[in-house]
Design a protein around this motif. Structure first.
Motif: not given
Length: 334
Positions: A113-122
């Motif tokens: 639920q934390d905007p500071d823990l995003p998933m990133v994609f390459d």
């Protein structure tokens, strides 16, 4: 006979509004440098290199920025977030018309639920079959503030050993997108990862929320959430989230400069009865004009206090879309 043969040969094909190029009416593809389908609306922001999914009812665009080579839009560390969502109409010639109803800045996957823990994609891959199309994104969990106790991080802040697969699919007759996220922990230790969700980021307008929550995060009864929202503490979003059966997003103001078009979105879980929701405050009765909350996270219920080494966590939900003119008796203003 010749005109009839041409009609039969073209059956099931649509066309780009801009280029006239034939293609299936349901499609997932990367937006080309010129032409191509685009989602319309005052907040429409996708462009070449991003990804488009659409059928004859609804459409969306996804940020195609690759982590490590380009930043995502609206402050995101990478692409992967939904940038635009809108409705589709068919004109009298059965050609697709993009309704100018987009009010989304970005909606992207996060943890706990934390905007500071995003998933990133390459890595991005599209798939197109007769009845369903999809976009699959592969990447990592980013923890630049080192919030996850016990984790190890690389120099960019990615959690070592954690991989993510995030998929968006659309059926040819669906009025919803299906989102599925799977996170795998192969980091060698248990990590305090409890929930997967979608973070809506917006500034200066956009969507208002309806959150009919009847329980807090622990399951105790509450009655203070609905159209009025007291808000969550985003320094501890898991503890201050609430449980709801669904979340509605309302286009409270017209989303186009010259037409009174609106859109409503709905987020519903597929495999659970409730979602976990964290939100900024929202008032409804004492504002001359709507004020729009900046943050909303809609996620899965916590399965356990930690995700063991070698284990995975999955979350499946639907994003519904209803769009149209506010002057029509069929579609709501909100």
């Amino acid at each position: 006979m010749a005109p009839l043969a041409l009609i039969l040969a073209a059956g099931g094909l649509g066309c780009y509004r801009a280029t006239g190029e034939s293609r299936p009416t349901t499609v997932a593809e990367q937006v080309p440098a010129t032409g191509g389908d685009r989602v319309a609306g005052m907040k429409a922001s996708a462009g070449p290199g991003d990804y488009y999914l659409g059928n004859d009812y609804i459409q969306m665009a996804v940020d195609g920025a690759s982590y490590g080579s380009a930043k995502g839009q609206f402050g995101a560390p990478s692409g992967g977030a939904i940038l635009d969502v809108g409705g589709v109409a068919l004109d009298t010639a059965y050609k697709r018309v993009s309704l100018p109803t987009d009010n989304i800045e970005r909606l992207g996957p996060v943890v706990n639920q934390d905007p500071d823990l995003p998933m990133v994609f390459d890595r991005y891959t599209t798939a197109n079959t007769t009845n369903i199309v999809g976009l699959t994104m592969r990447g990592y969990l980013l923890d630049p503030s080192h919030k996850l106790a016990g984790a190890s991080w690389d120099s960019d802040g990615r959690v070592k050993g954690v991989s993510v697969v995030h998929t968006i699919t659309l059926g040819s007759h669906d009025t919803f997108f299906t989102l599925e996220t799977k996170l795998v922990n192969n980091g060698g230790v248990a990590l305090p990862i409890q929930s997967l969700g979608d973070y809506l980021h917006q500034r200066g307008g956009g969507l208002r929320f309806v959150i009919p929550a009847n329980q807090d995060a622990s399951g105790a009864s509450i009655s203070s959430w609905g159209l009025d929202i007291p808000g969550s503490d985003f320094t501890q979003p898991m503890a201050t989230s609430v449980r709801a059966t669904m979340v509605a997003l309302q286009g409270a103001e017209p989303s186009a400069p010259d037409t009174d078009d609106h859109q409503s979105l709905g987020i519903l879980p597929v495999k659970e009865d409730q979602v976990l929701v964290a939100s900024d405050p929202q008032e409804t009765l004492n504002q001359d004009r709507p004020k729009f909350p900046s943050r909303l996270v809609v996620g899965s219920l916590p399965a356990a206090a930690a995700l063991a080494d070698g284990e995975s966590l999955s979350y499946t939900r639907r994003l519904y879309c209803l769009a149209g003119s506010s002057l029509s008796p069929i579609y709501p203003v909100e």
